[in-house]
Enzyme design. Structure first.
Site: not given
Ligand code: UDX
Length: 435
Positions: A30, A152, A155, A204, A260, A320, A327
């Protein structure tokens, strides 16, 4: 195998630590010297359950090393994963400047065959740009391949998502690249989908956009439920049992955030435009998500009549649970809206408090949910942390100026809270408020 991972961020650090745990020798590179120093001291740059122990084990067993020298990373490895950030430009496109800079540096340090793998989320056709850039900046004619291996990782469950993925996607265009990556991922014992590079890059963006679409779909259904008095949780239950639909990512709430979904959705809409396709469906997904955050403010306005001068308590700031990441967190926009209306906002989050200082400097940060509730005219749950699910509601009620709960993640049972004397407003939980 000898691996280097360029970019010790949410994706790169987990990827490197997991490869080390699988027995490979990994060099984490990094260009942020502070971050490398921090990692060498065993301190993690962000909260991710289990990561600290995994990194410590890799370092202890001499399988994981940290450096700011990209040259060292290139020369000491056969496979080089590019996991640097691809942030969003002001016009919504993915900013590939870091990826391109790393590609140029790799070219200058190549000293024998290397497989260069895109791990960062990149727009389709990036792989070929990567190959062109390396070819252009090569000092000596060394053989190399480029491949795409999108991640995939979610977090909060990133290590488990790496070690037990539903599938591994390999975008390759040579037998050698296919064999190298197959042997790397074989031990995980999960389906390995081998495609060309462009298809892997599209998998993706298409996957993330589809998941975002599921969330916006159920949020739109939640709005209908509020208009007709149905309960979106029951609707999601009934829909989700159809295995063609599936229950996951059907939780209505304040909208999706994180580094993401919002960014990838924007980038995918942009790439589609550049390819001559107007992805209207994804524009609707984006629009519904923006409206969802606004609807929390409307609910607050409806319940309080006047927000100005009121004290609003917020439980949950991270985008979440099980992360400290704020972010693109919905909480930021929602709280900024409350502040614009003249409310005084107090907040607590189990992990994101250090982040909150930067994102929300004028918000009073509290030690726990009860301090947030003290003298509050309303309490809004914006992140579904487990520790918010079983609060002492009698104590909350005593502390609050008025017992109003806006449940932005539908973690409470409306009947139970109403029986405890609270005014309860959820997302899609029947009519907005009992008449
Ligand atoms: C996401 C994808 O799931 C993952 O596969 C990819 O590699 C990166 O982006 P992440 O952003 O870490 O992962 O979180 P994720 O659990 O997917 O939730 C994303 C957002 O959706 C969060 O703000 C969560 O609160 C929201 N969410 C998720 C909902 O509002 N309702 C749901 O049912 C699920």
């Amino acid at each position: 195998m000898e691996i280097s991972v360029i970019g010790a961020g949410h994706v790169g650090l987990v990827t490197g630590a997991c490869f080390a745990d699988l027995g490979h020798r990994v060099v984490m590179v990094d260009n942020d010297a502070k971050r490398i120093e921090q990692l060498k001291r065993g301190a993690m740059p962000y909260y991710e359950p289990g990561l600290e122990e995994l990194v410590a084990r890799g370092v202890r067993e001499h399988r994981l090393a940290f450096t700011t020298s990209l040259k060292e990373g290139v020369q000491k490895s056969t496979i080089i994963f590019i996991a640097v950030g691809t942030p969003q430009k002001s016009n919504g496109e993915a900013d590939l400047a870091y990826v391109e800079a790393v590609a140029r540096s790799i070219a200058q340090h190549l000293c024998g065959y290397r497989l260069i793998v895109e791990k960062s989320t990149v727009p389709v056709q990036t792989g070929h740009r990567l190959a062109q850039t390396i070819k252009t900046y090569l000092k000596k004619k060394h053989p190399f391949d480029v491949a795409s291996n999108p991640e995939f990782l979610r977090e909060g469950t990133a290590i488990q998502d790496f070690m037990k993925p539903d599938r591994v996607v390999l975008g390759v265009e040579s037998q050698r690249a296919r064999q190298l990556l197959r042997s790397l991922y074989q031990p995980l014992g999960v389906p390995i989908v081998v495609t060309d590079i462009k298809s892997a890059e599209l998998i993706k963006h298409a996957s993330n956009s589809f998941l975002s679409m599921k969330i916006s779909f159920i949020n739109a259904i939640a709005t209908l439920c509020e208009r007709c008095g149905a309960d979106v949780q029951q609707v999601a239950e009934g829909m989700g049992l159809d295995e063609r639909i599936g229950r996951s990512f059907l939780n209505a709430g304040v909208g999706f955030g994180g580094f993401c979904f919002p960014k990838d959705l924007e980038a995918f809409i942009k790439i589609s435009e550049q390819l001559g396709y107007d992805f209207e469906l994804l524009k609707a997904v984006r629009r519904i998500n923006e409206a969802q955050k606004g609807s929390v403010l409307e609910k607050m306005q409806q319940a309080l009549w006047v927000i100005k001068g009121k004290t609003i308590g917020v439980l949950g700031l991270a985008f979440k649970p099980n992360t400290d990441d704020m972010r693109y967190a919905p909480a930021i926009e929602i709280i900024e809206g409350l502040l614009r209306e003249g409310a005084m906002v107090k907040a607590f989050d189990p992990q994101a408090m250090p982040e909150a200082v930067h994102h929300l400097p004028t918000v009073k940060l509290c030690r726990d949910p009860y301090e947030v509730a003290r003298h509050a005219d309303a309490l809004a749950v914006l992140t579904e942390w487990n520790e918010f699910k079983e609060l002492d509601f009698a104590r909350l009620k005593r502390l609050m100026r008025q017992p109003l709960i806006v449940d932005g993640r539908n973690i409470y049972d409306p009947q139970r809270l109403q029986a405890l004397g609270f005014r309860y407003i959820g997302i899609g939980r029947g009519t907005l408020e009992p008449h």
